[in-house]
Design a protein around this motif. Sequence first.
Motif, PDB file in Angstrom:
ATOM      1  N   ALA A  66       0.716  -1.244  -0.131  1.00  0.00           N
ATOM      2  CA  ALA A  66      -0.212   0.104   0.352  1.00  0.00           C
ATOM      3  C   ALA A  66       0.258   0.971  -0.336  1.00  0.00           C
ATOM      4  O   ALA A  66       0.290   1.651  -1.392  1.00  0.00           O
ATOM      5  CB  ALA A  66      -1.125   0.215   0.969  1.00  0.00           C
ATOM      6  N   LYS A  77      -7.184   3.441  -5.855  1.00  0.00           N
ATOM      7  CA  LYS A  77      -7.381   3.571  -4.397  1.00  0.00           C
ATOM      8  C   LYS A  77      -7.314   1.931  -4.043  1.00  0.00           C
ATOM      9  O   LYS A  77      -7.157   1.159  -4.684  1.00  0.00           O
ATOM     10  CB  LYS A  77      -8.818   4.040  -3.992  1.00  0.00           C
ATOM     11  N   VAL A  78      -7.040   1.920  -2.542  1.00  0.00           N
ATOM     12  CA  VAL A  78      -6.478   0.507  -2.058  1.00  0.00           C
ATOM     13  C   VAL A  78      -7.153   0.324  -0.610  1.00  0.00           C
ATOM     14  O   VAL A  78      -7.212   1.606   0.460  1.00  0.00           O
ATOM     15  CB  VAL A  78      -4.703   0.668  -1.626  1.00  0.00           C
ATOM     16  N   MET A  80      -7.850  -2.556   1.988  1.00  0.00           N
ATOM     17  CA  MET A  80      -7.706  -3.056   3.213  1.00  0.00           C
ATOM     18  C   MET A  80      -8.465  -4.797   2.857  1.00  0.00           C
ATOM     19  O   MET A  80      -9.494  -4.027   3.286  1.00  0.00           O
ATOM     20  CB  MET A  80      -6.793  -3.357   4.145  1.00  0.00           C
ATOM     21  N   ALA A  93      -1.788   0.812   7.344  1.00  0.00           N
ATOM     22  CA  ALA A  93      -2.155   1.179   6.331  1.00  0.00           C
ATOM     23  C   ALA A  93      -2.963   2.040   5.880  1.00  0.00           C
ATOM     24  O   ALA A  93      -2.535   2.755   4.380  1.00  0.00           O
ATOM     25  CB  ALA A  93      -2.880  -0.120   6.107  1.00  0.00           C
ATOM     26  N   ALA A  98      -3.797   3.860   2.685  1.00  0.00           N
ATOM     27  CA  ALA A  98      -5.514   2.791   2.195  1.00  0.00           C
ATOM     28  C   ALA A  98      -6.213   3.454   2.834  1.00  0.00           C
ATOM     29  O   ALA A  98      -6.752   4.412   3.123  1.00  0.00           O
ATOM     30  CB  ALA A  98      -4.999   1.100   2.630  1.00  0.00           C
TER      31      ALA A  98
END
Length: 217
Positions: A66, A77-78, A80, A93, A98
């Motif tokens: 990330a 866009k991340v 988790m 993160a 994230a």
Amino acid sequence: MIRVLIVDDEVLVRSGLRMILEATGDVVVVGEACEGAEAVGAAVRLSPDVILMDVRMPGMDGLSAAAEIGRLPDPPKVIMLTTFDIDEYVHLALRAGAVGFLLKDTPPRDFAAAVRTVAAGNAMLAPTVTRRLISSFAEKGPSPAEAARKRLAVLTYRERQVLREVARGLSNAEIGRELTMSEATVKAHVSNSLAKLGLANRVQAAILVHDAGPFPG
């Protein structure tokens, strides 16, 4: 179509997520990866809009990936993924860029909703589990309130008002109704605030507001 990359070391998880997302009609899975380094390469090669990424994987984990992805130009866009209700690595993160996280036992329809939410530029603050995560993170360790308030002091009164609502998990449209301004104006205030504060996204802004606690308008 929203382009999604799925990153998880378990084949069954990846296959399940692919079936859930591609059944929606407005999401396409452009690739899969089984660990962090592969995910970074796939993010560069495939240019997904959203990445669903496991926290714990062999090799490069989701946290490190990330952070690497967050340094890319115009990063995706991340979100988790974790099997744990509260995972200390997810805190980091979020700091790394994230936009939120989901539990792996999240109802199938909520995965698609989450992808649409972040693809539209909103943070994953609405789900109860994410609110609890951010609150617990803000409460850990020595209070950073003074430093957070000092950073927020560079914003205008209206920008601070808008960020308070962002921290509540409201969308731009909801903030506009709450503060009696257009959605475009809200979006401009959010963008200006992130630029002034050197933040990557709304989640980081929300954490900063939580760190600051009550502060003058």
